[in-house]
Motif scaffolding. Structure first.
Motif, PDB file in Angstrom:
ATOM      1  N   ARG A  69      24.831   0.451 -31.551  1.00 14.74           N
ATOM      2  CA  ARG A  69      25.480   1.725 -31.867  1.00 14.74           C
ATOM      3  C   ARG A  69      26.543   1.457 -32.915  1.00 14.74           C
ATOM      4  O   ARG A  69      27.374   0.560 -32.753  1.00 14.74           O
ATOM      5  CB  ARG A  69      26.135   2.330 -30.622  1.00 14.74           C
ATOM      6  CG  ARG A  69      25.166   2.785 -29.559  1.00 14.74           C
ATOM      7  CD  ARG A  69      25.888   3.074 -28.250  1.00 14.74           C
ATOM      8  NE  ARG A  69      27.015   3.978 -28.429  1.00 14.74           N
ATOM      9  CZ  ARG A  69      28.245   3.717 -28.000  1.00 14.74           C
ATOM     10  NH1 ARG A  69      28.536   2.585 -27.392  1.00 14.74           N
ATOM     11  NH2 ARG A  69      29.203   4.602 -28.176  1.00 14.74           N
ATOM     12  N   GLN A 114      24.471   9.897 -31.706  1.00 14.15           N
ATOM     13  CA  GLN A 114      25.433  10.188 -30.650  1.00 14.15           C
ATOM     14  C   GLN A 114      26.491  11.126 -31.212  1.00 14.15           C
ATOM     15  O   GLN A 114      27.143  10.823 -32.207  1.00 14.15           O
ATOM     16  CB  GLN A 114      26.102   8.915 -30.154  1.00 14.15           C
ATOM     17  CG  GLN A 114      27.191   9.164 -29.111  1.00 14.15           C
ATOM     18  CD  GLN A 114      27.990   7.916 -28.819  1.00 14.15           C
ATOM     19  OE1 GLN A 114      27.442   6.900 -28.410  1.00 14.15           O
ATOM     20  NE2 GLN A 114      29.295   7.979 -29.052  1.00 14.15           N
ATOM     21  N   LEU A 157      25.054   4.395 -22.535  1.00 13.45           N
ATOM     22  CA  LEU A 157      25.480   4.060 -23.892  1.00 13.45           C
ATOM     23  C   LEU A 157      26.634   3.077 -23.908  1.00 13.45           C
ATOM     24  O   LEU A 157      26.831   2.361 -24.896  1.00 13.45           O
ATOM     25  CB  LEU A 157      25.865   5.339 -24.635  1.00 13.45           C
ATOM     26  CG  LEU A 157      24.678   6.274 -24.905  1.00 13.45           C
ATOM     27  CD1 LEU A 157      25.167   7.661 -25.290  1.00 13.45           C
ATOM     28  CD2 LEU A 157      23.781   5.712 -25.994  1.00 13.45           C
ATOM     29  N   ILE A 170      21.637   3.383 -33.356  1.00 14.56           N
ATOM     30  CA  ILE A 170      22.085   4.717 -32.965  1.00 14.56           C
ATOM     31  C   ILE A 170      23.341   5.011 -33.773  1.00 14.56           C
ATOM     32  O   ILE A 170      24.305   4.246 -33.742  1.00 14.56           O
ATOM     33  CB  ILE A 170      22.392   4.800 -31.463  1.00 14.56           C
ATOM     34  CG1 ILE A 170      21.127   4.506 -30.641  1.00 14.56           C
ATOM     35  CG2 ILE A 170      22.951   6.185 -31.098  1.00 14.56           C
ATOM     36  CD1 ILE A 170      21.378   4.397 -29.144  1.00 14.56           C
TER      37      ILE A 170
END
Length: 469
Positions: free
Chosen positions: A36, A140, A303, A72
């Protein structure tokens, strides 16, 4: 998803020296298949108003794409840059404590038109450089979004408009509903509506908090609509919903209605932080996952969860592996850590990632390698694992707020006693101890129930003493 996602948040721009290639190599060795990136980096992406630099995002995407590691992208809107606050100080949230001072994250008014203007622009610019990339599997929205106590003039005006619509412009009905005749709190003209931050009326105060929660739902829906203009059909939209914090993730989030916010997501996501070492229990791991799974009645993503920290967050050997499989058992499609590497300066130097401050292999990293290898082998079996529970707990944000204003152990001196989440966890933990798995639903439960192949039996606080518990 065809594979279990296993990964960590990665901040190349925080690194004290160049090591992207080494990090990628260590990720591949550990079985990390997802990172991420980009959230919280607004001041790097837009160092001055209208000047954009996404080179750090592109650089990481290039490296991950070559290594076949998923990415992400997080929208960077939860930490505002200095130039914005200097030019427009009104973007900082005005709370019961007054106007905020720049420094921490999540200090802005998410309804402020200036903040929205610049947030939309940076989101669109980020989407333009990332949405088309092969490595990018999803987005996200923001980060653990709440309303941050925002209650300034524009929020107050919005609340009055909300009440006028709710009560069809009938002041008498509103005064009667909230009992505002008490202590001369009666409002006889909409123009005379007082600042709600000072109210002593629990009913009006609870209604204001309900309205503030709705601001979060609207904000995430607004971001989701922007992202949806750019994303491919094979890319998801998620958000890292979190929980009441008691030094670790504990109960229903007071400042966000998860069930309403989830409708803006294609897959639910969560941040779950557990107590560690002797304080870790199966119920602590399972509660958060069971709640998040039920938001969309489907699988979800973890996450963020802790890798290691100091003090009190260093896991025993095998605890990260235990946690990872427990998340899968609750219906997670993947597990990601906060974060890959330890931060070398500022606020979270104590919060260590999979790698400690020396950036070398350690016991946690070696355990990560075991988990990553096993996840890869087990993906065909465990990816998309479904649960079919027969029992459910019903939760409600309005009831949570009500017990804050009208506490179970309230007295003239105040109320610091039993709270809503204490009761929720009594029920959940009792069911867990006798091996009864349960779902956790809000007001949308009736609709969700109709989509299930089999029905559940609701469990309410009144059932706490039932024989099956």
């Amino acid at each position: 998803m065809r594979e279990l996602l296993y990964g960590a948040a990665y901040y190349d721009e925080y690194m004290p020296y160049e090591r992207l290639a080494k990090d990628v190599a260590m990720m591949k060795k550990a079985g990390i298949n997802t990172v991420r990136i980009a959230e919280s980096t607004w001041s790097t992406c837009e160092p001055q108003e209208g000047v954009f630099d996404f080179s750090h995002v592109i650089r990481v995407m290039d490296a991950m794409e070559e290594a076949e590691i998923n990415v992400i992208i997080g929208t960077p809107t939860y930490a505002v840059p200095t130039w914005m606050v200097k030019a427009y100080p009104g973007v900082l949230a005005e709370t019961v404590k007054g106007r905020g001072i720049y420094g921490a994250r999540q200090i802005m008014d998410i309804t402020h038109p200036v903040y929205r203007y610049y947030a939309e622009r940076v989101i669109r610019k980020l989407m333009e450089v990332s949405a088309h990339r092969k490595c990018v599997i999803g987005f996200q929205l923001d980060n653990e979004t709440k309303y941050y106590g925002t209650a300034g003039k524009n929020v107050q005006l919005g609340f009055v408009k909300y009440l006028r619509e709710k009560f069809h412009n009938d002041l008498d009905a509103m005064n009667h509903e909230f009992g505002l005749d008490y202590w001369s709190n009666r409002i006889n003209a909409w123009e005379d509506f007082p600042d709600v931050r000072g109210t002593i009326n629990g009913s009006l105060g609870a209604e204001f908090e309900k309205y503030q929660r709705s601001l979060v739902e609207e904000f995430l829906g607004w971001q989701a609509a922007i992202v949806s203009e750019y994303k491919r059909d094979d890319q998801f939209i998620t958000h890292n919903l979190d929980f009441e914090w008691r030094g670790y993730s504990y109960g229903v989030q007071p400042d966000v209605n998860h069930f309403k916010c989830a409708k803006h997501l294609t897959i639910a996501g969560t941040d779950i932080y557990h107590p560690t070492q002797d304080h870790l229990s199966g119920a602590e791991i399972a509660f958060g996952g069971d709640l998040i799974r039920c938001l969309k009645n489907d699988n979800y993503l973890v996450l963020e969860t802790e890798a290691q920290g100091y003090p009190g967050w260093t896991p025993y050997d095998g605890q990260l592996r235990l946690q990872a499989y427990s998340h899968l058992a609750s219906g997670a499609l993947g597990v990601m850590y906060w974060h890959w590497h330890s931060i070398h300066n500022s606020f979270e130097t104590y919060w260590k990632g999979l790698l400690s401050h020396d950036m070398e292999e350690n016991a946690v990293y070696r355990e990560t390698c075991i988990i990553g290898s096993e996840f890869k082998k087990l993906s065909p079996v465990l990816s998309g694992f479904k649960k079919d529970n027969k029992v459910a707990i019903m939760v409600n944000n309005e009831a949570l707020t009500a017990l804050k204003w009208f506490g179970i152990e309230a007295s003239a001196a105040g109320d610091n006693g039993i709270g809503y989440n204490d009761v929720v966890r009594w029920i959940y933990d009792a069911l867990y101890k006798v091996n009864i798995e349960c779902d956790i639903y809000g007001k949308r439960a009736k609709t969700l129930r109709n989509t299930r192949q089999s029905s559940f039996r609701p469990c309410t606080p009144q059932m706490k003493k039932s024989s099956h518990v």
